[in-house]
Design an enzyme around this catalytic site. Structure first.
Site, PDB file in Angstrom:
ATOM      1  N   TYR A  81      12.067  70.961 -19.982  1.00 49.69           N
ATOM      2  CA  TYR A  81      13.126  69.969 -20.100  1.00 49.69           C
ATOM      3  C   TYR A  81      13.348  69.594 -21.562  1.00 49.69           C
ATOM      4  O   TYR A  81      12.432  69.142 -22.245  1.00 49.69           O
ATOM      5  CB  TYR A  81      12.819  68.721 -19.280  1.00 49.69           C
ATOM      6  N   PHE A 107      30.125  62.014  -5.356  1.00 51.35           N
ATOM      7  CA  PHE A 107      30.565  61.014  -4.389  1.00 51.35           C
ATOM      8  C   PHE A 107      30.511  59.596  -4.949  1.00 51.35           C
ATOM      9  O   PHE A 107      30.836  58.643  -4.246  1.00 51.35           O
ATOM     10  CB  PHE A 107      29.707  61.088  -3.124  1.00 51.35           C
TER      11      PHE A 107
END
Length: 319
Positions: A58, A234
């Site tokens: 990461y 969403f």
């Protein structure tokens, strides 16, 4: 050899640290990046989240490094949290392509590097990030056993693996694998759709390996869901008619239950019998805090509400 599953893991929500550490394009970070990591960690803790999910790749290692800086400057923090990290992916380097590497010596070396960046003596949970087709299960198991015996890692799991792959590794271990991290959300539903598309024409287009969730449930392997917030599809950046309809339903349910759409989205995953533990990966403190009720409250969705969300997101009735 019979393996006794671990006691049930009570973790409801994890904070995913991939957003920490600045740019993917550089190998360095600055004080501002450490401050941003500190703010995200504080927001997670304030929201009832004490398990932090890393990977050695990461931000090219910088996510672990800035997190280690925060640990170093915050007395008592390490004792309050569960540290999870992953290894097994090698990023492209010069003429070498990106690849997977779960050879035993590589796993041990990557763990030692993560321990240094995180400024800790032990990793609570180590996940194998992706399957490596060239790595023998017995070689991987020997490395994991050595890390455990040295006290460098407490528990182990996998990521993005199917039931057969987990079982093949488990046969060579005397301790249980405790987690499997998979991409799961109301947008990425192949893990769910596969179970109801059996004996339909649409089944051929679903590639999720059958039996994986069932294996995990039966063997005490906690399912963790990465990408759980569906990259905001969403809750902020709707594009398709299905996304707009689902966003409206999420808002209506959230208002009726006194919470946020983000929480309802996570409740939808948590409501599944596999006891899914979502990973929240935003670097924005306000977005992390919007997930608070998913850590502190039981999923408040009825059977009917859960199906309404599923059908709204798929944009078509169930078969």
């Amino acid at each position: 050899m019979a393996i006794t599953p671990p006691e049930k893991d009570g973790t409801r929500l994890l904070y995913g640290c991939m957003a920490l550490g600045g740019s993917w394009d550089t190998d360095t970070y600055g004080p501002a990046d450490v401050d941003e990591a500190e703010a995200a960690i504080a927001a997670a803790l304030d929201s009832g989240i004490d398990t932090f999910d890393h990977a050695d790749i990461y931000r090219r290692g910088k996510a672990e490094a800035v997190f280690g800086e925060v640990i170093a400057r915050t007395p008592g923090l390490r004792e309050r949290i569960v540290l999870q990290t992953k290894c097994g992916i090698r990023l492209a380097d010069g003429d070498l392509p990106g690849m997977y590497d779960l050879r035993g010596p590589s796993v041990v070396r990557r763990v030692e590097e993560s321990l240094g960046r995180l400024r800790t003596d032990v990793i609570d949970v180590l996940l194998l990030h992706r399957p490596d087709p060239l790595a023998a299960p017995e070689d991987i198991a020997a490395a994991l056993t050595s890390l455990r015996d040295q006290g460098l890692v407490r528990r182990f799991g996998v990521s993005n693996m199917n039931a057969a792959q987990i079982a093949a590794l488990q046969r060579h271990l005397e301790f249980p694998l405790v987690a499997n991290q998979l991409e799961m959300s109301l947008d990425r539903r192949d893990w769910l759709e596969g179970g109801v598309l059996v004996n339909t024409a649409a089944a051929a287009g679903n590639g999720f390996p059958a039996g994986t969730l069932e294996y995990c449930h039966e063997n005490g392997v906690r399912v963790q869901a990465w990408g759980a917030l569906a990259q905001g599809r969403f809750t902020g950046r709707q594009e398709s008619p299905e996304e707009h309809a689902t966003a409206r339903l999420l808002r209506s349910l959230a208002d009726s239950k006194g919470t946020t759409p983000e929480t309802v989205l996570l409740w939808w995953l948590q409501r599944h019998p596999a006891r899914v533990a979502p990973v929240v990966g935003s670097g924005r403190p306000e977005r992390i805090r919007a997930c608070r009720d998913a850590a502190l409250r039981e999923p408040d969705l009825t059977h009917e509400e859960w199906y309404e969300l599923w059908i709204a997101a798929r944009g078509a009735p169930l078969p």
